[in-house]
Design a protein around this motif. Structure first.
Motif, PDB file in Angstrom:
ATOM      1  N   VAL A 105      49.111  51.123  37.140  1.00 41.10           N
ATOM      2  CA  VAL A 105      49.558  49.874  37.778  1.00 41.10           C
ATOM      3  C   VAL A 105      50.100  50.136  39.179  1.00 41.10           C
ATOM      4  O   VAL A 105      50.474  51.248  39.529  1.00 41.10           O
ATOM      5  N   ASP A 106      50.100  49.057  39.969  1.00 48.33           N
ATOM      6  CA  ASP A 106      50.846  48.986  41.229  1.00 48.33           C
ATOM      7  C   ASP A 106      50.448  50.030  42.262  1.00 48.33           C
ATOM      8  O   ASP A 106      51.292  50.674  42.888  1.00 48.33           O
ATOM      9  N   VAL A 107      49.151  50.211  42.458  1.00 50.47           N
ATOM     10  CA  VAL A 107      48.689  51.015  43.594  1.00 50.47           C
ATOM     11  C   VAL A 107      48.722  50.079  44.800  1.00 50.47           C
ATOM     12  O   VAL A 107      47.839  49.237  44.981  1.00 50.47           O
ATOM     13  N   GLN A 108      49.768  50.219  45.594  1.00 51.05           N
ATOM     14  CA  GLN A 108      50.025  49.251  46.670  1.00 51.05           C
ATOM     15  C   GLN A 108      49.311  49.662  47.946  1.00 51.05           C
ATOM     16  O   GLN A 108      49.399  50.803  48.393  1.00 51.05           O
ATOM     17  N   THR A 109      48.591  48.715  48.532  1.00 54.84           N
ATOM     18  CA  THR A 109      47.916  48.943  49.807  1.00 54.84           C
ATOM     19  C   THR A 109      48.416  47.936  50.841  1.00 54.84           C
ATOM     20  O   THR A 109      49.226  47.060  50.536  1.00 54.84           O
ATOM     21  N   ASN A 110      47.884  48.057  52.034  1.00 59.36           N
ATOM     22  CA  ASN A 110      48.290  47.165  53.124  1.00 59.36           C
ATOM     23  C   ASN A 110      47.745  45.763  52.947  1.00 59.36           C
ATOM     24  O   ASN A 110      48.283  44.807  53.517  1.00 59.36           O
ATOM     25  N   ASN A 111      46.672  45.607  52.163  1.00 58.91           N
ATOM     26  CA  ASN A 111      46.091  44.265  51.989  1.00 58.91           C
ATOM     27  C   ASN A 111      45.994  43.861  50.523  1.00 58.91           C
ATOM     28  O   ASN A 111      45.220  42.973  50.170  1.00 58.91           O
ATOM     29  N   GLY A 112      46.783  44.507  49.658  1.00 57.79           N
ATOM     30  CA  GLY A 112      46.795  44.088  48.269  1.00 57.79           C
ATOM     31  C   GLY A 112      47.221  45.203  47.333  1.00 57.79           C
ATOM     32  O   GLY A 112      47.640  46.285  47.766  1.00 57.79           O
ATOM     33  N   VAL A 113      47.103  44.939  46.050  1.00 54.85           N
ATOM     34  CA  VAL A 113      47.532  45.891  45.034  1.00 54.85           C
ATOM     35  C   VAL A 113      46.406  46.084  44.022  1.00 54.85           C
ATOM     36  O   VAL A 113      45.644  45.153  43.730  1.00 54.85           O
ATOM     37  N   VAL A 114      46.308  47.314  43.510  1.00 57.51           N
ATOM     38  CA  VAL A 114      45.239  47.650  42.579  1.00 57.51           C
ATOM     39  C   VAL A 114      45.849  48.087  41.250  1.00 57.51           C
ATOM     40  O   VAL A 114      46.850  48.802  41.213  1.00 57.51           O
ATOM     41  N   HIS A 115      45.215  47.634  40.147  1.00 58.68           N
ATOM     42  CA  HIS A 115      45.573  48.094  38.806  1.00 58.68           C
ATOM     43  C   HIS A 115      44.292  48.641  38.170  1.00 58.68           C
ATOM     44  O   HIS A 115      43.271  47.954  38.122  1.00 58.68           O
ATOM     45  N   ALA A 116      44.338  49.874  37.679  1.00 62.11           N
ATOM     46  CA  ALA A 116      43.152  50.476  37.055  1.00 62.11           C
ATOM     47  C   ALA A 116      43.006  49.991  35.622  1.00 62.11           C
ATOM     48  O   ALA A 116      43.984  49.917  34.879  1.00 62.11           O
ATOM     49  N   ILE A 117      41.773  49.678  35.214  1.00 62.16           N
ATOM     50  CA  ILE A 117      41.503  49.216  33.852  1.00 62.16           C
ATOM     51  C   ILE A 117      40.381  50.043  33.230  1.00 62.16           C
ATOM     52  O   ILE A 117      39.577  50.653  33.941  1.00 62.16           O
ATOM     53  N   LEU A 148      37.521  44.803  45.600  1.00 62.86           N
ATOM     54  CA  LEU A 148      38.826  44.969  44.999  1.00 62.86           C
ATOM     55  C   LEU A 148      38.802  45.936  43.845  1.00 62.86           C
ATOM     56  O   LEU A 148      39.813  46.516  43.491  1.00 62.86           O
ATOM     57  N   LEU A 149      37.656  46.046  43.226  1.00 63.85           N
ATOM     58  CA  LEU A 149      37.569  46.900  42.043  1.00 63.85           C
ATOM     59  C   LEU A 149      37.723  48.362  42.368  1.00 63.85           C
ATOM     60  O   LEU A 149      37.743  49.189  41.478  1.00 63.85           O
ATOM     61  N   LEU A 150      37.755  48.713  43.626  1.00 61.26           N
ATOM     62  CA  LEU A 150      37.604  50.106  43.999  1.00 61.26           C
ATOM     63  C   LEU A 150      38.812  50.989  43.943  1.00 61.26           C
ATOM     64  O   LEU A 150      38.739  52.063  44.482  1.00 61.26           O
ATOM     65  N   VAL A 151      39.935  50.576  43.474  1.00 63.31           N
ATOM     66  CA  VAL A 151      41.090  51.364  43.897  1.00 63.31           C
ATOM     67  C   VAL A 151      41.907  52.092  42.877  1.00 63.31           C
ATOM     68  O   VAL A 151      42.995  52.007  43.044  1.00 63.31           O
ATOM     69  N   ILE A 152      41.741  52.648  41.777  1.00 60.12           N
ATOM     70  CA  ILE A 152      42.899  53.154  41.053  1.00 60.12           C
ATOM     71  C   ILE A 152      42.650  54.416  40.257  1.00 60.12           C
ATOM     72  O   ILE A 152      41.628  54.969  40.259  1.00 60.12           O
ATOM     73  N   THR A 182      41.315  38.908  55.764  1.00 58.01           N
ATOM     74  CA  THR A 182      40.901  37.550  55.417  1.00 58.01           C
ATOM     75  C   THR A 182      41.009  37.342  53.907  1.00 58.01           C
ATOM     76  O   THR A 182      40.510  38.144  53.122  1.00 58.01           O
ATOM     77  N   SER A 183      41.694  36.256  53.510  1.00 63.27           N
ATOM     78  CA  SER A 183      41.945  35.916  52.101  1.00 63.27           C
ATOM     79  C   SER A 183      42.886  36.897  51.391  1.00 63.27           C
ATOM     80  O   SER A 183      43.096  36.803  50.189  1.00 63.27           O
ATOM     81  N   SER A 184      43.447  37.851  52.136  1.00 57.65           N
ATOM     82  CA  SER A 184      44.385  38.779  51.531  1.00 57.65           C
ATOM     83  C   SER A 184      45.764  38.113  51.408  1.00 57.65           C
ATOM     84  O   SER A 184      46.012  37.074  52.026  1.00 57.65           O
ATOM     85  N   PRO A 185      46.686  38.673  50.632  1.00 58.87           N
ATOM     86  CA  PRO A 185      46.523  39.919  49.867  1.00 58.87           C
ATOM     87  C   PRO A 185      45.666  39.705  48.625  1.00 58.87           C
ATOM     88  O   PRO A 185      45.570  38.605  48.092  1.00 58.87           O
ATOM     89  N   PHE A 186      45.072  40.800  48.164  1.00 57.53           N
ATOM     90  CA  PHE A 186      44.242  40.780  46.972  1.00 57.53           C
ATOM     91  C   PHE A 186      44.945  41.519  45.828  1.00 57.53           C
ATOM     92  O   PHE A 186      45.658  42.491  46.048  1.00 57.53           O
ATOM     93  N   THR A 187      44.699  41.024  44.640  1.00 55.60           N
ATOM     94  CA  THR A 187      45.060  41.785  43.440  1.00 55.60           C
ATOM     95  C   THR A 187      43.752  42.169  42.769  1.00 55.60           C
ATOM     96  O   THR A 187      42.949  41.308  42.423  1.00 55.60           O
TER      97      THR A 187
END
Length: 610
Positions: free
Chosen positions: A303-315, A8-12, A213-218
């Motif tokens: 914020v709010d990088v929306q994907t098909n299986n969840g959303v990503v926020h960069a920190i 999940l950490l991979l996205v922003i 599996t276990s999605s959606p993820f934040t």
């Protein structure tokens, strides 16, 4: 579930605004008439598969005309062939119509965006995924040409239509997963590496965060810089120095499973349970922040990088659960980076390069660490970088002792900091008083002692310990309170003189309190002469510079004679201008920036006061 948190950490994150390589090329003008986007697709044989897909999903009509402006990333026939083969479909008819519709809409962005207007960052397509009803995000990378979601490149840009613009692309842009966006954005390359290192034969984190599996993820995704800061805090050179199990725990702490939590869903004080098991708490009082088990919040940068299986926020910080905080062994530099209230100290360390010194596990140091408020007071509204780097370096070194000294090891005494006098290797003195708490040089009080690190200990203090003058030590040390009173009572402003640099450096033979008990303090004019007889100007005479029989002329004018060795416990004996002998030097080499102090057990008298 450690796997889920890592991917999940991979996205922003995206910032740089770089135009695509086609910016300087003239737009491709349709050969005739005023074609709509639908006309362009219909008339170009390279888009026959796209046209068939649009017809099957009833999406031709939106591209026929009208007043709307759209940007379409149009896959070629070869792109569709690869898409079908990769996903196990023999023809477009085998692709579920609902899926095909969302994939096509994921190629469309509202507004006419020419190549010159594209920049590296996120935009929203018209597609939606299974995680939420919010539009999917597209990552546009213009560093080298134009690339979308890391999978599809623009091959022909700016094909103009009456209702928008078409950019031909060489691959179908599928519905993105969290991993898709993590791989697409170069700001998350370290996160991707961490996920890969934390994976095992039985747990593939990339596959998990690519799936449902276990999605959606934040996912709260740390940037590369955030990982660099973590490695510095741990005293590690690379991810290879961090155990995979530790990385797994840390990564899981960044993931919330079963929820697509967008920025609009956050509230101040909201708590959410992570895959790792501990909670994250959200703090919206000073921007959007996430609290972990350390004293340093993470800022949510994107914020709010929306994907098909969840959303990503960069920190901007790697979050640490209590489970990790309890076992990791950060260096002194790392402890500072993990504490929000020491960010000014961290900036100063980085400005001078001393962060590397305090991150070195081969050394051992005791650091008195000023808070942000202490730095604000010290700077008085100026910027840290307004000061010469050499000055800041010496001020910081004046907060550092060699060795590890816990609060219980401290006693009222002088020691040496790592700061030095002038261009010499002589260290400045450092006066510690533990009569009422721990006070340094009479100006800085320890507020949070004994923060242990891998290479020493940190004591947090409420004031910056400025470079000391002779007066600093006279004022700080209660053994010189009578001397300070005499300096203040004299008709000469000795406090200002001995605080400054005119006629410096000074060597001061400073009588302790008991020395004044043996004499009657003379009136002001005579008192000034007496005090002047304790000061040698333009000389920093340390104990190693003393020799038997040597004479030095005082500021008052009379000579002082040195006898070595001293009698009894005296380090040396002095003879004053009045001929009094056996005046004992009982402590030496209290080094300040403008001179040195030696404590004596009697008041020195000039000849005329015999």
């Amino acid at each position: 579930m450690k796997f889920l948190s890592k991917l999940l950490l991979l996205v922003i994150l995206a910032t740089a605004s770089v135009s695509c390589s086609d910016d300087d090329d003239a737009p491709v003008i349709p050969p005739s008439g005023d074609p709509t986007i639908a006309d362009l697709v219909t008339e170009n044989d390279q888009f026959s598969s796209l046209l068939a897909a649009l017809e099957r999903t009833d999406l031709v009509t939106p591209f026929v005309g009208g007043s709307g402006n759209l940007t379409v990333f149009a896959p070629t026939n070869d792109a569709f062939s690869s898409f079908l083969q990769t996903n196990g479909f023999s023809s477009l008819e085998e692709v579920p119509e609902s899926l095909l519709r969302e994939v096509l809409l994921n190629h469309v962005v509202n507004g006419r965006i020419l190549a010159a207007d594209l920049s590296t960052g996120y935009v929203s397509s018209l597609g939606t995924g299974s995680a939420s009803e919010s539009n999917l995000s597209l990552f546009i990378d213009t560093i080298s040409g134009v690339r979308v979601n890391g999978v599809s490149s623009v091959t022909t840009a700016d094909i103009l239509a009456t209702n928008g613009v078409v950019h031909e692309v060489n691959a179908v842009i599928g519905l993105p997963s969290i991993v898709t966006q993590a791989l697409a954005n170069p700001q998350f390359s370290t996160l991707v590496a961490a996920l890969q290192r934390a994976s095992t034969e039985t747990t593939n984190y990339v596959e998990i965060l690519s799936g449902s599996t276990s999605s959606p993820f934040t996912v709260f995704a740390p940037t590369n810089q955030a990982f660099e800061n973590l490695l510095d805090a741990l005293g590690a050179q690379s991810l290879d120095d961090v155990a995979p199990e530790t990385l797994a725990t840390i990564l899981e702490y960044h993931v919330i499973a079963g929820s697509n939590v967008r920025s609009g869903d956050l509230s101040d004080g909201l708590s959410a349970t992570t895959l790792q098991g501990e909670n994250l708490v959200f703090d919206l009082t000073d921007g959007a922040q996430v609290s972990d088990a350390t004293d340093n919040n993470a800022n949510i940068a994107v914020v709010d990088v929306q994907t098909n299986n969840g959303v990503v926020h960069a920190i901007d910080k790697v979050l640490l659960p209590q489970e990790i905080v309890d076992v990791i062994d950060p260096t002194i530099a790392g402890l500072a980076m993990m504490n929000d209230d020491l960010s000014s100290l961290v900036a100063a360390l980085e400005y001078t390069g001393l962060d590397d010194v305090l991150a070195d596990r081969s050394g051992e140091y005791t650091v008195f660490a000023p808070t942000n408020a202490a730095f604000d007071t010290f700077l008085g509204g100026a910027a840290l970088t307004d000061l010469p780097v050499e000055t800041v370096e010496q001020v910081l070194l004046n907060h550092v002792l060699t060795g590890t000294a816990l609060s219980t090891d401290l006693s009222t005494s002088y020691t040496n900091s790592l700061a030095t006098y002038g261009n010499t290797e002589d260290n400045l003195s450092f006066y510690i008083n533990v009569d009422n708490g721990v006070v340094i040089n009479g100006i800085s009080t320890v507020t949070m002692p004994d923060n242990e690190a891998a290479n020493g200990v940190v004591h947090i203090v409420d004031a910056v310990i400025d470079l000391p003058t002779v007066v600093t030590f006279a004022t700080a040390d209660p053994n010189f309170s009578n001397l300070v009173g005499a300096l203040q009572a004299a008709d000469t402003d000795f406090v200002s003189v001995l605080s400054g640099t005119t006629n410096s450096p000074f060597t001061v033979f400073a009588p302790v309190n008991s020395a004044f008990d043996a004499i009657t303090v003379p009136g002001e004019p005579v008192l000034s002469e007496v005090l002047s007889h304790h000061v040698i100007i333009e000389s920093n005479i340390r104990s190693e510079n003393l020799s038997d029989g040597a004479t030095v002329q005082s500021l008052q004018g009379d000579d002082i004679t040195v006898t070595l060795p001293g009698t009894g416990d005296n380090i040396a004996d002095l003879t004053d201008g009045a001929g009094n002998t056996g005046i004992g030097v009982i402590a030496v080499d209290v080094q300040a920036t403008n001179g040195v102090i030696h404590a004596v057990d009697a008041v020195l008298l000039p000849e005329q006061n015999n």
